[in-house]
Design a protein around this motif. Structure first.
Motif, short mmCIF file in Angstrom:
data_model
loop_
_atom_site.label_atom_id
_atom_site.label_comp_id
_atom_site.label_asym_id
_atom_site.label_seq_id
_atom_site.Cartn_x
_atom_site.Cartn_y
_atom_site.Cartn_z
N TYR A 1 34.88 54.49 17.66
CA TYR A 1 33.93 53.38 17.76
C TYR A 1 34.41 52.35 16.75
O TYR A 1 34.78 52.70 15.63
CB TYR A 1 32.50 53.82 17.41
CG TYR A 1 31.83 54.58 18.53
CD1 TYR A 1 31.02 53.92 19.45
CD2 TYR A 1 32.03 55.94 18.68
CE1 TYR A 1 30.41 54.62 20.49
CE2 TYR A 1 31.43 56.64 19.72
CZ TYR A 1 30.63 55.97 20.62
OH TYR A 1 30.04 56.65 21.65
N SER A 2 34.40 51.09 17.14
CA SER A 2 34.86 50.07 16.21
C SER A 2 33.74 49.54 15.32
O SER A 2 34.01 48.97 14.28
CB SER A 2 35.52 48.91 16.96
OG SER A 2 34.62 48.33 17.88
N ARG A 3 32.50 49.78 15.73
CA ARG A 3 31.36 49.26 14.96
C ARG A 3 30.48 50.40 14.45
O ARG A 3 30.03 51.23 15.23
CB ARG A 3 30.52 48.32 15.82
CG ARG A 3 31.26 47.10 16.28
CD ARG A 3 30.36 46.22 17.14
NE ARG A 3 31.10 45.10 17.65
CZ ARG A 3 31.58 45.02 18.89
NH1 ARG A 3 31.34 45.99 19.76
NH2 ARG A 3 32.25 43.96 19.26
N GLN B 1 38.10 44.35 8.78
CA GLN B 1 38.35 45.70 9.28
C GLN B 1 39.78 45.72 9.83
O GLN B 1 40.05 45.24 10.92
CB GLN B 1 37.34 46.05 10.36
CG GLN B 1 37.36 47.49 10.80
CD GLN B 1 36.30 47.78 11.85
OE1 GLN B 1 35.88 46.90 12.59
NE2 GLN B 1 35.87 49.02 11.93
N CYS C 1 44.98 53.47 18.79
CA CYS C 1 44.32 53.37 17.48
C CYS C 1 45.04 54.25 16.46
O CYS C 1 45.26 55.44 16.69
CB CYS C 1 42.86 53.80 17.62
SG CYS C 1 41.99 53.99 16.05
N ASN D 1 33.45 48.24 6.52
CA ASN D 1 33.49 46.92 7.15
C ASN D 1 33.21 47.07 8.64
O ASN D 1 33.57 48.07 9.24
CB ASN D 1 34.87 46.29 6.95
CG ASN D 1 35.20 46.09 5.49
OD1 ASN D 1 34.39 45.61 4.72
ND2 ASN D 1 36.40 46.48 5.10
N GLN D 2 32.60 46.05 9.20
CA GLN D 2 32.41 46.00 10.65
C GLN D 2 32.95 44.67 11.13
O GLN D 2 32.40 43.63 10.79
CB GLN D 2 30.94 46.15 11.03
CG GLN D 2 30.72 46.07 12.54
CD GLN D 2 29.36 46.54 12.97
OE1 GLN D 2 29.00 47.68 12.74
NE2 GLN D 2 28.60 45.66 13.61
N GLU D 3 34.04 44.71 11.86
CA GLU D 3 34.77 43.56 12.37
C GLU D 3 35.38 42.73 11.25
O GLU D 3 36.58 42.65 11.13
CB GLU D 3 33.90 42.71 13.30
CG GLU D 3 33.52 43.43 14.57
CD GLU D 3 32.56 42.68 15.43
OE1 GLU D 3 32.19 41.53 15.12
OE2 GLU D 3 32.17 43.24 16.48
N TYR D 4 34.57 42.14 10.38
CA TYR D 4 35.09 41.34 9.28
C TYR D 4 35.86 42.24 8.31
O TYR D 4 35.33 43.24 7.85
CB TYR D 4 33.94 40.63 8.55
CG TYR D 4 34.38 39.90 7.32
CD1 TYR D 4 35.01 38.67 7.43
CD2 TYR D 4 34.21 40.45 6.06
CE1 TYR D 4 35.45 38.00 6.30
CE2 TYR D 4 34.65 39.80 4.93
CZ TYR D 4 35.26 38.56 5.05
OH TYR D 4 35.70 37.90 3.95
N PRO E 1 40.38 48.84 13.82
CA PRO E 1 39.09 48.76 14.50
C PRO E 1 38.56 50.13 14.93
O PRO E 1 38.39 50.42 16.11
CB PRO E 1 39.38 47.85 15.71
CG PRO E 1 40.83 48.08 15.99
CD PRO E 1 41.47 48.35 14.67
N HIS E 2 38.32 50.97 13.97
CA HIS E 2 37.74 52.31 14.14
C HIS E 2 36.87 52.50 12.90
O HIS E 2 37.34 52.29 11.79
CB HIS E 2 38.89 53.34 14.18
CG HIS E 2 38.47 54.75 14.41
ND1 HIS E 2 39.00 55.51 15.43
CD2 HIS E 2 37.60 55.57 13.75
CE1 HIS E 2 38.48 56.74 15.39
NE2 HIS E 2 37.62 56.79 14.38
#
Length: 182
Positions: free
Chosen positions: A76-78, A120, A33, A115-118, A123-124
């Protein structure tokens, strides 16, 4: 009805993230990451703010001058899965950085985005603190009248045209201005 709802939550099991500060502050880390590498100093970044749980850095491809990323020091990605201790620390850091940015740039307008996933790119979990655009009178002349604000389309065009990669020297000067207001 209300007492039924309240009673349903009495003695309910809690999430491991809801325990008090006695919880371990051991952090998750992903060696692949980009942000984890910045946190452990194996990648360079212009750091403007740091606590034991959070780091704030200038974005290397900013939407606008001063665009800062506030990043928890755990992977954490989310944001929906971020432990509450880190959520609180990130929230506090966003406020501190936002205040310093508005003072350093003499511009009280800003956006805060997570952003979360969308959309992003990394991914952190991270929050963008982005100063609002300030356009010169020449740039604003692209609008219909001097008194009418730019249309949304004109604003997007002006913002896109004004983007450029963050220069290292400018990053150092800007970071110093922001840090002096923390």
């Amino acid at each position: 009805m209300t007492s039924f709802l309240i009673n349903a939550h009495v003695n309910r099991p809690t999430s491991p993230w809801d325990t008090p500060s006695s919880q371990s502050t051991e952090t998750a880390h992903d060696p692949n990451c980009t942000f984890c590498q910045i946190i452990d100093r194996s990648l360079p970044a212009t750091i403007v703010y740091e606590t034991p749980l959070v780091i704030a850095i200038l974005d290397i491809l900013p939407l606008r001058r001063g665009h800062t990323l506030v990043i928890p020091k755990t992977h954490y990605s989310r944001v929906s899965e971020l432990p509450s201790e880190y959520s609180r620390a990130v929230g506090e850091a966003v406020g501190v950085v936002a205040k310093a940015l508005t003072q350093a740039l003499d511009n009280t307008g800003l956006n805060v985005v997570c952003n979360q996933e969308y959309a992003q790119a990394v991914p952190h979990v991270h929050y963008h603190v982005i100063p609002a655009p300030t356009f010169s009178s020449k740039e604003a002349a692209h609008t219909k009248t001097d008194t009418e604000p730019p249309s949304q389309r004109a604003m997007h065009r002006l913002e896109f045209e004004s983007r450029s990669e963050l220069d290292d020297d400018d990053a150092l000067i800007l970071a110093q201005r922001i840090r002096s207001r923390l």
